[in-house]
Design an enzyme around this catalytic site. Structure first.
Site, PDB file in Angstrom:
ATOM      1  N   SER A 154      45.227 109.611  65.589  1.00 57.96           N
ATOM      2  CA  SER A 154      43.829 109.170  65.838  1.00 57.96           C
ATOM      3  C   SER A 154      42.655 109.765  64.940  1.00 57.96           C
ATOM      4  O   SER A 154      41.898 109.135  64.591  1.00 57.96           O
ATOM      5  CB  SER A 154      43.681 108.911  67.404  1.00 57.96           C
ATOM      6  OG  SER A 154      43.764 110.492  67.821  1.00 57.96           O
ATOM      7  N   HIS A 184      51.876 108.628  70.509  1.00 60.01           N
ATOM      8  CA  HIS A 184      50.508 109.280  70.605  1.00 60.01           C
ATOM      9  C   HIS A 184      49.808 109.232  72.012  1.00 60.01           C
ATOM     10  O   HIS A 184      50.532 109.827  72.882  1.00 60.01           O
ATOM     11  CB  HIS A 184      49.669 108.792  69.449  1.00 60.01           C
ATOM     12  CG  HIS A 184      48.591 109.575  68.929  1.00 60.01           C
ATOM     13  ND1 HIS A 184      48.160 110.844  69.270  1.00 60.01           N
ATOM     14  CD2 HIS A 184      47.391 109.290  68.125  1.00 60.01           C
ATOM     15  CE1 HIS A 184      47.254 111.345  68.804  1.00 60.01           C
ATOM     16  NE2 HIS A 184      46.442 110.393  68.081  1.00 60.01           N
ATOM     17  N   ASP A 286      49.825 116.361  77.593  1.00 58.10           N
ATOM     18  CA  ASP A 286      50.148 115.261  78.407  1.00 58.10           C
ATOM     19  C   ASP A 286      51.154 115.591  79.633  1.00 58.10           C
ATOM     20  O   ASP A 286      51.474 114.777  80.562  1.00 58.10           O
ATOM     21  CB  ASP A 286      51.093 114.318  77.573  1.00 58.10           C
ATOM     22  CG  ASP A 286      50.483 113.876  76.432  1.00 58.10           C
ATOM     23  OD1 ASP A 286      49.282 113.559  76.569  1.00 58.10           O
ATOM     24  OD2 ASP A 286      51.132 113.485  75.419  1.00 58.10           O
TER      25      ASP A 286
HETATM   26  C1  MLT Z   1      46.782 115.188  70.435  1.00 59.67           C
HETATM   27  O1  MLT Z   1      45.885 115.713  70.735  1.00 59.67           O
HETATM   28  O2  MLT Z   1      46.467 114.017  69.887  1.00 59.67           O
HETATM   29  C2  MLT Z   1      48.229 115.503  70.663  1.00 59.67           C
HETATM   30  O3  MLT Z   1      48.348 116.606  70.803  1.00 59.67           O
HETATM   31  C3  MLT Z   1      48.998 115.024  69.430  1.00 59.67           C
HETATM   32  C4  MLT Z   1      48.998 116.024  68.192  1.00 59.67           C
HETATM   33  O4  MLT Z   1      48.026 116.510  68.071  1.00 59.67           O
HETATM   34  O5  MLT Z   1      49.819 115.593  67.293  1.00 59.67           O
END
Ligand code: MLT
Length: 353
Positions: A154, A184, A286
């Site tokens: 993102s 994600h 998560d």
């Molecule tokens: C995030 O904060 O979007 C997750 O830890 C995934 C990532 O950073 O790869």
């Protein structure tokens, strides 16, 4: 949250006076154009809330000051200014848009009007219809999910799209679409589902340490993973996990699901190390976040990624404001030919071209 926005943009912790000034500034930007609600209401109610959230953001693109000033021929050195305005305008509206989607979709279409006396986090909890200390949960959740190293889908997508000088509305909507993927942002709902499943499979009560170890070994031996454990870049316990754990220890220490999460944290890293396949045996953000939402009555899994999206917006919108201030160029991956790839593979994948 408003103080955190100041911090992300300046690198300085604001004084209380500066924080309150940002709170007031956000209030002056909070009004949501009526057509956004029309767009949301026109969508079938079973549309995924992330689709609704992304569509609402994209629908507001006509408000972009960056796009307007660009078409008027602004100088490159001025890009950061309307980008900052767009990003702040968006950030001031996102919690209310998220809460509107929630109440429309899951609470029989009973939106709660904003209370202009409240800050962003307090107002979000109010518009969600969830009592204290959910305001603190919201502030913590949004800040922790803002961003942590920008290589995630993102954050990178938002940066990439904005690098074409697409405005913040285009860029954030794209980033939110990436966040919607199960590898994600959607992962937190999967982790909660798994934890609840473990609880059920182990008889609806807290297992003993031995029972839990056996369950985790069985999970790994059947080729499955332990959801919420491991991370692409982190190699120790995710500090975002630790902060949420501390919150739970203070506010919900006896909640069985939290106790189970803690038990998993106690036994899973050793098991994962012994199993030998995971590069990182520690929990990520998560592993804890869904449990907190569930405890406070937010039981609609699908909505969790929207919460993640509001938080992620804080980080990525600050990033793209800085991208324009620093004059970053358009991003483009290196193009490679099949010959180059074959040569690379023959060399053991160590260098390209
Ligand atoms: C995030 O904060 O979007 C997750 O830890 C995934 C990532 O950073 O790869």
């Amino acid at each position: 949250m408003e103080g955190f926005w100041y911090f992300l943009l300046t690198g300085e912790v604001p004084t209380m006076e500066q924080t309150l000034a940002v709170v007031e500034d956000f209030k002056s930007r909070a009004a949501i154009p009526g057509y956004v609600f029309d767009v949301l209401r026109a969508m079938p109610r079973d549309t995924h809330p992330m689709t609704m959230f992304s569509a609402a953001i994209l629908a507001m693109q006509r408000e972009s000051l960056f796009a307007k000033r660009y078409s008027e021929g602004m100088k490159k050195t001025e890009y950061w200014d309307p980008m900052y305005e767009d990003c702040t305008n968006l950030m001031a509206k996102l919690p209310a848009i998220a809460a509107y989607i929630y109440r429309m979709k899951y609470k029989s279409d009973t939106p709660i009007a904003s209370n202009p006396a409240l800050d962003l986090g307090g107002n979000f909890a109010h518009m969600m219809g969830i009592a204290k200390p959910y305001d603190d949960v919201a502030r913590m959740y949004f800040i922790l999910h803002s961003d942590h190293e920008s290589g995630n889908v993102s954050a990178h997508t938002t940066h990439l799209v904005a690098s074409a000088l697409s405005d913040a509305y285009y860029a954030l909507s794209a980033g939110i679409n990436g966040l919607a993927g199960p590898l994600h942002g959607l992962a937190n709902q999967e982790v909660l589902g798994w934890i609840q499943g473990v609880f059920k499979k182990l008889g609806g009560k807290l297992p003993t340490e031995e029972e839990l170890k056996k369950f985790l070994w069985d999970t790994l031996n059947s080729g499955q993973v332990i959801p919420g454990y491991g991370h692409a870049v982190l190699r120790k316990t995710d500090p975002r996990y630790t902060s949420q754990m501390e919150f739970c220890q203070k506010h919900l220490p006896d909640y069985p699901m939290f106790k189970l999460v803690n038990m998993i944290y106690k036994v899973a890293p050793d098991i994962l190390r012994e199993h030998g396949k995971a590069k990182n045996p520690w929990p990520n953000v998560d592993a804890q976040s869904g449990v907190i939402q569930w405890y406070y009555g937010l039981v609609e899994y699908d909505f969790y990624t929207v919460l993640f999206g509001v938080g992620r917006a804080l980080g990525v919108l600050a990033n793209i404001t800085w991208d324009r201030a620093l004059g970053y160029a358009i991003e483009r991956p290196k193009s490679v030919t099949t010959d180059m790839l074959e040569k690379w593979a023959a060399e053991g994948g160590r260098k390209l071209g």
